[in-house]
Design a protein around this motif. Sequence first.
Motif, PDB file in Angstrom:
ATOM      1  N   CYS A   1      29.991 -11.629  48.080  1.00  0.00           N
ATOM      2  CA  CYS A   1      31.193 -11.804  47.258  1.00  0.00           C
ATOM      3  C   CYS A   1      30.832 -12.446  45.912  1.00  0.00           C
ATOM      4  CB  CYS A   1      32.215 -12.643  47.999  1.00  0.00           C
ATOM      5  SG  CYS A   1      33.836 -12.632  47.228  1.00  0.00           S
ATOM      6  N   GLN A   2      29.960 -13.442  45.941  1.00  0.00           N
ATOM      7  CA  GLN A   2      29.521 -14.076  44.693  1.00  0.00           C
ATOM      8  C   GLN A   2      28.842 -13.068  43.779  1.00  0.00           C
ATOM      9  OE1 GLN A   2      26.981 -17.347  45.701  1.00  0.00           O
ATOM     10  NE2 GLN A   2      28.695 -18.749  45.987  1.00  0.00           N
ATOM     11  N   MET A   3      27.952 -12.260  44.369  1.00  0.00           N
ATOM     12  CA  MET A   3      27.259 -11.247  43.570  1.00  0.00           C
ATOM     13  C   MET A   3      28.252 -10.258  42.979  1.00  0.00           C
ATOM     14  SD  MET A   3      23.815 -10.342  45.691  1.00  0.00           S
ATOM     15  CE  MET A   3      22.936  -9.604  44.306  1.00  0.00           C
ATOM     16  N   ALA A   4      29.211  -9.834  43.789  1.00  0.00           N
ATOM     17  CA  ALA A   4      30.192  -8.847  43.321  1.00  0.00           C
ATOM     18  C   ALA A   4      31.035  -9.417  42.188  1.00  0.00           C
ATOM     19  CB  ALA A   4      31.083  -8.409  44.479  1.00  0.00           C
TER      20      ALA A   4
ATOM     21  N   GLY B   1      19.016 -11.303  43.077  1.00  0.00           N
ATOM     22  CA  GLY B   1      19.174  -9.883  42.768  1.00  0.00           C
ATOM     23  C   GLY B   1      19.150  -8.973  43.970  1.00  0.00           C
ATOM     24  N   GLU B   2      18.534  -7.817  43.796  1.00  0.00           N
ATOM     25  CA  GLU B   2      18.537  -6.787  44.837  1.00  0.00           C
ATOM     26  C   GLU B   2      17.871  -7.261  46.122  1.00  0.00           C
ATOM     27  OE1 GLU B   2      17.492  -2.074  45.324  1.00  0.00           O
ATOM     28  OE2 GLU B   2      17.747  -2.927  43.336  1.00  0.00           O
ATOM     29  N   GLN B   3      16.765  -7.994  45.995  1.00  0.00           N
ATOM     30  CA  GLN B   3      16.100  -8.507  47.202  1.00  0.00           C
ATOM     31  C   GLN B   3      17.007  -9.487  47.930  1.00  0.00           C
ATOM     32  OE1 GLN B   3      12.452  -9.994  45.551  1.00  0.00           O
ATOM     33  NE2 GLN B   3      11.313  -8.261  46.367  1.00  0.00           N
ATOM     34  N   GLY B   4      17.716 -10.296  47.187  1.00  0.00           N
ATOM     35  CA  GLY B   4      18.659 -11.222  47.792  1.00  0.00           C
ATOM     36  C   GLY B   4      19.787 -10.481  48.497  1.00  0.00           C
ATOM     37  N   ALA B   5      20.282  -9.419  47.864  1.00  0.00           N
ATOM     38  CA  ALA B   5      21.353  -8.615  48.463  1.00  0.00           C
ATOM     39  C   ALA B   5      20.892  -8.015  49.789  1.00  0.00           C
ATOM     40  CB  ALA B   5      21.805  -7.518  47.507  1.00  0.00           C
ATOM     41  N   ASP B   6      19.650  -7.517  49.826  1.00  0.00           N
ATOM     42  CA  ASP B   6      19.115  -6.972  51.078  1.00  0.00           C
ATOM     43  C   ASP B   6      19.147  -8.014  52.187  1.00  0.00           C
ATOM     44  OD1 ASP B   6      18.617  -4.456  50.051  1.00  0.00           O
ATOM     45  OD2 ASP B   6      16.516  -4.893  49.579  1.00  0.00           O
ATOM     46  N   GLN B   7      18.785  -9.240  51.857  1.00  0.00           N
ATOM     47  CA  GLN B   7      18.790 -10.314  52.851  1.00  0.00           C
ATOM     48  C   GLN B   7      20.216 -10.698  53.255  1.00  0.00           C
ATOM     49  OE1 GLN B   7      16.005 -11.342  54.439  1.00  0.00           O
ATOM     50  NE2 GLN B   7      15.150  -9.669  53.242  1.00  0.00           N
ATOM     51  N   LEU B   8      21.146 -10.660  52.317  1.00  0.00           N
ATOM     52  CA  LEU B   8      22.543 -10.964  52.643  1.00  0.00           C
ATOM     53  C   LEU B   8      23.110  -9.915  53.593  1.00  0.00           C
ATOM     54  CD1 LEU B   8      23.708 -12.089  49.101  1.00  0.00           C
ATOM     55  CD2 LEU B   8      23.477 -13.561  51.114  1.00  0.00           C
ATOM     56  N   PHE B   9      22.782  -8.652  53.357  1.00  0.00           N
ATOM     57  CA  PHE B   9      23.212  -7.605  54.288  1.00  0.00           C
ATOM     58  C   PHE B   9      22.560  -7.814  55.651  1.00  0.00           C
ATOM     59  CE2 PHE B   9      24.505  -5.101  50.521  1.00  0.00           C
ATOM     60  CZ  PHE B   9      25.770  -4.744  50.945  1.00  0.00           C
ATOM     61  N   TRP B  10      21.296  -8.215  55.649  1.00  0.00           N
ATOM     62  CA  TRP B  10      20.601  -8.471  56.916  1.00  0.00           C
ATOM     63  C   TRP B  10      21.305  -9.589  57.686  1.00  0.00           C
ATOM     64  CZ3 TRP B  10      18.243 -12.419  59.494  1.00  0.00           C
ATOM     65  CH2 TRP B  10      17.499 -12.058  60.613  1.00  0.00           C
ATOM     66  N   LEU B  11      21.772 -10.624  56.992  1.00  0.00           N
ATOM     67  CA  LEU B  11      22.476 -11.718  57.656  1.00  0.00           C
ATOM     68  C   LEU B  11      23.747 -11.218  58.342  1.00  0.00           C
ATOM     69  CD1 LEU B  11      22.129 -14.577  55.026  1.00  0.00           C
ATOM     70  CD2 LEU B  11      21.139 -14.542  57.327  1.00  0.00           C
ATOM     71  N   ILE B  12      24.486 -10.351  57.676  1.00  0.00           N
ATOM     72  CA  ILE B  12      25.699  -9.791  58.280  1.00  0.00           C
ATOM     73  C   ILE B  12      25.347  -8.963  59.506  1.00  0.00           C
ATOM     74  CG2 ILE B  12      27.606  -8.153  57.919  1.00  0.00           C
ATOM     75  CD1 ILE B  12      27.682  -9.168  54.992  1.00  0.00           C
ATOM     76  N   GLU B  13      24.307  -8.146  59.387  1.00  0.00           N
ATOM     77  CA  GLU B  13      23.864  -7.325  60.516  1.00  0.00           C
ATOM     78  C   GLU B  13      23.355  -8.200  61.661  1.00  0.00           C
ATOM     79  OE1 GLU B  13      21.059  -4.920  58.457  1.00  0.00           O
ATOM     80  OE2 GLU B  13      22.590  -3.585  57.658  1.00  0.00           O
TER      81      GLU B  13
END
Length: 103
Positions: free
Chosen positions: A50-53, A8-20
């Motif tokens: 992409c999977q989440m979207a 969920g949202e916590q996972g999304a935060d980490q995915l954005f962190w990986l891109i950054e």
Amino acid sequence: MKRLADFGEQGADQLFWLIEDADRMLARNSRRKRDQLWQHPFLAGLGGLCQMALRGEVPGNGAKRFIALAKAEKVAVFGSYAKMVAGTCLALAHHHSRCAKCC
């Protein structure tokens, strides 16, 4: 790492962190070293988002956050990465019409 999309949202935060983090690694890499280690966190972050979207599970600010990263040139859009970024943006746009104007 892209399985973070299952959290969920916590996972999304980490995915954005990986891109950054991939952008930080690429910036440190400079021209003198041509290692490709930045690709792993970038691809994991991008794939997870992409999977989440595609499942319609990206948090409300996900599209805006992704567009902000792209506009700040923190998303690799050269070579084959451009197609992956476009696919992720289209998946985000499917659920967030605001993204459609930016991509």
